[in-house]
Design a protein around this motif. Structure first.
Motif, PDB file in Angstrom:
ATOM      1  N   PRO A  18       0.799  -1.231   0.000  1.00 23.64           N
ATOM      2  CA  PRO A  18       0.000   0.000   0.000  1.00 23.64           C
ATOM      3  C   PRO A  18       0.833   1.284   0.000  1.00 23.64           C
ATOM      4  CG  PRO A  18      -0.757  -1.500   1.710  1.00 23.64           C
ATOM      5  CD  PRO A  18       0.512  -2.071   1.169  1.00 23.64           C
ATOM      6  N   LEU A  59     -11.868  -0.168 -14.395  1.00 26.49           N
ATOM      7  CA  LEU A  59     -11.297   0.639 -13.318  1.00 26.49           C
ATOM      8  C   LEU A  59     -10.359   1.712 -13.871  1.00 26.49           C
ATOM      9  CD1 LEU A  59     -10.585  -2.015 -10.579  1.00 26.49           C
ATOM     10  CD2 LEU A  59     -11.930   0.059 -10.296  1.00 26.49           C
ATOM     11  N   MET A  63     -10.807   5.716 -13.505  1.00 24.88           N
ATOM     12  CA  MET A  63      -9.802   6.588 -12.908  1.00 24.88           C
ATOM     13  C   MET A  63      -9.417   7.726 -13.847  1.00 24.88           C
ATOM     14  SD  MET A  63      -7.377   3.964 -10.901  1.00 24.88           S
ATOM     15  CE  MET A  63      -6.311   5.206 -10.248  1.00 24.88           C
ATOM     16  N   LEU A  66     -12.070  10.271 -13.643  1.00 21.17           N
ATOM     17  CA  LEU A  66     -12.106  10.984 -12.364  1.00 21.17           C
ATOM     18  C   LEU A  66     -10.932  11.949 -12.176  1.00 21.17           C
ATOM     19  CD1 LEU A  66     -13.271   8.250  -9.857  1.00 21.17           C
ATOM     20  CD2 LEU A  66     -14.456  10.347 -10.416  1.00 21.17           C
ATOM     21  N   LEU A  67      -9.918  11.826 -13.001  1.00 21.27           N
ATOM     22  CA  LEU A  67      -8.736  12.677 -12.814  1.00 21.27           C
ATOM     23  C   LEU A  67      -8.534  13.637 -13.989  1.00 21.27           C
ATOM     24  CD1 LEU A  67      -5.936  10.331 -11.467  1.00 21.27           C
ATOM     25  CD2 LEU A  67      -6.712  12.424 -10.418  1.00 21.27           C
ATOM     26  N   TRP A  78       0.072   7.425 -11.274  1.00 19.25           N
ATOM     27  CA  TRP A  78      -1.003   6.899 -10.429  1.00 19.25           C
ATOM     28  C   TRP A  78      -1.539   5.589 -11.011  1.00 19.25           C
ATOM     29  CZ3 TRP A  78      -5.968  10.027  -8.764  1.00 19.25           C
ATOM     30  CH2 TRP A  78      -6.552   9.356  -7.700  1.00 19.25           C
ATOM     31  N   ARG A  81       0.957   2.793 -10.522  1.00 27.39           N
ATOM     32  CA  ARG A  81       0.956   2.274  -9.137  1.00 27.39           C
ATOM     33  C   ARG A  81      -0.275   1.404  -8.895  1.00 27.39           C
ATOM     34  NH1 ARG A  81       3.051   7.338  -7.504  1.00 27.39           N
ATOM     35  NH2 ARG A  81       1.003   8.079  -6.886  1.00 27.39           N
ATOM     36  N   PHE A  82      -1.433   1.880  -9.393  1.00 25.94           N
ATOM     37  CA  PHE A  82      -2.672   1.116  -9.179  1.00 25.94           C
ATOM     38  C   PHE A  82      -2.594  -0.258  -9.853  1.00 25.94           C
ATOM     39  CE2 PHE A  82      -6.520  -0.079 -11.543  1.00 25.94           C
ATOM     40  CZ  PHE A  82      -7.195  -0.668 -10.495  1.00 25.94           C
ATOM     41  N   ARG A  85      -0.157  -2.543  -7.972  1.00 29.06           N
ATOM     42  CA  ARG A  85      -0.740  -3.014  -6.705  1.00 29.06           C
ATOM     43  C   ARG A  85      -1.753  -4.119  -6.959  1.00 29.06           C
ATOM     44  NH1 ARG A  85      -1.853   2.470  -5.224  1.00 29.06           N
ATOM     45  NH2 ARG A  85      -0.045   3.270  -4.134  1.00 29.06           N
TER      46      ARG A  85
END
Lengths: 186, 192
Positions: A18, A59, A63, A66-67, A78, A81-82, A85
């Motif tokens: 995380p 997803l 994203m 949303l950005l 971002w 990283r998502f 993860r």
């Protein structure tokens, strides 16, 4: 690799992923893929499944929508990283489910000194199919008895009462069986 | 009742497994029928079963044990997403057991334990999104909230109040689960 060592590495993964920066995530993902390829090749098949690819795609799209205000570099970092993860966590869970059997988990719990939980898990694994079947039967009967969804929600306490009564009967049977063959759990 | 007695072990195993079975089966059904607040209803049902078992057994730490059992069973369940529900189950068990410990297991502590445990699902959703999306996800939510205040004649305060109302609703549903658990436990407890 033993189940115990795998679980230690799994715990480390959960602690690191995380908060890790992008370079660490890249290294961790590479290591995880290597481990998956050597130790649980079946786990890698998940990444080719349509539902997995579809949900990741949705997803990513969500994203990006949303950005809208962020600079492209920030959005890309971002997103990276998502995705890393998600890849690491899903891969480790698949490896856990494929290579760590319930019996191995019981052994690890015993070795960790959780001697109370180990016999409970053993009992539980015996009980699970029966209780799942019981619950499915009860729900099917409940749905037939109360066809309306709204009514079903209102009568949920009644459904729970029937489930609890059936479970108590099973627990009493098990108590009797345990009393007849009683010795301290190992 | 004490640990390592056949009856304690039997009830712990059955009610812990029942909690796990509830999450596996009813969880999937609730997701399929797309009920509003499905996570809340799922957690309320699970808390009812767990608190009933806990009330019958009356051993400190029993709820944690049942939670650990339910969470472990979730690992071996079908379906793709298991990690997030596993942590949610453990946290709900921890919170409810904590309240029961503070309330010295008096009857009023059970509804309170149910209420506090049900506060966890919305918090869990927020925390877990940070695990996958990173802490930046909160900035997205803030941006989204600001955008909503521009589109609709409401302020950020209204949105905060909506969240507070949701949490109160969760708490009340959890209290209901605790009351129901007390009632059910009274029915199945052996009478002297």
């Amino acid at each position: 690799m033993t189940a115990g060592r795998f679980l230690v590495l799994f715990a480390a993964t959960l602690a690191v992923v995380p908060w890790a920066p992008l370079p660490v995530l890249v290294a961790w993902a590479f290591g995880s893929l290597l481990l998956g390829w050597r130790w649980a090749p079946g786990a890698l098949r998940l990444f080719a499944k349509p539902w997995f690819l579809g949900s990741v795609g949705l997803l990513v799209l969500g994203m990006l929508v949303l950005l809208p205000g962020a600079p492209p570099g920030v959005r890309l970092a971002w997103l990276g990283r998502f995705l890393l993860r998600a890849l690491i966590l899903v891969l480790w869970l698949q490896m856990l489910r494929q290579r760590v059997s319930p019996a191995a988990l019981v052994r690890v719990l015993r070795r960790l000194g959780l001697s109370g939980l180990a016999p409970l898990l053993t009992l539980s694994l015996f009980l699970l199919p029966r209780l799942v079947e019981d619950l499915q039967e009860s729900w099917a009967l409940f749905s037939l008895w109360v066809p309306s969804r709204r009514q079903r929600l209102r009568r949920l306490p009644g459904f729970l009462a029937s489930v609890v009564v059936r479970a108590a009967r099973i627990a009493d049977d098990l108590t009797l069986a345990l009393t007849l063959t009683w010795r301290e759990p190992e | 009742m004490r640990w390592r007695e056949p009856r304690t072990l039997a009830y712990l195993a059955v009610f812990g497994t029942l909690w796990g079975a509830w999450e596996i089966t009813v969880g999937s059904v609730l997701h399929l029928i797309n009920l509003p607040l499905k996570g809340t209803w799922l957690a309320a049902g699970a808390m009812t079963l767990a608190l009933t078992g806990r009330r019958v057994v009356r051993v400190p730490g029993a709820l944690l044990m049942m939670g650990a059992l339910a969470a472990l069973l979730k690992v071996f369940s079908f379906g793709g997403v298991v990690f997030s529900p596993m942590v949610a189950i453990l946290m709900e068990a921890l919170l409810a057991e904590g309240v029961l410990w503070l309330g010295r297991e008096r009857p009023w502590a059970y509804p309170l334990a149910g209420g506090v445990a049900l506060l966890w699902p919305p918090i869990h959703r927020g925390l877990f999104q940070a695990l996958y999306f990173g802490t930046e996800v909160y900035q997205v939510y803030l941006q989204l909230a600001r955008q909503v205040t521009r589109w609709l004649p409401i302020s950020l305060h209204h949105l905060v109040w909506a969240l507070v109302v949701l949490m109160v609703l969760q708490f009340l549903i959890g209290m209901g689960a605790g009351v129901l658990a007390l009632h059910l436990a009274r029915r199945i407890e052996p009478r002297p």
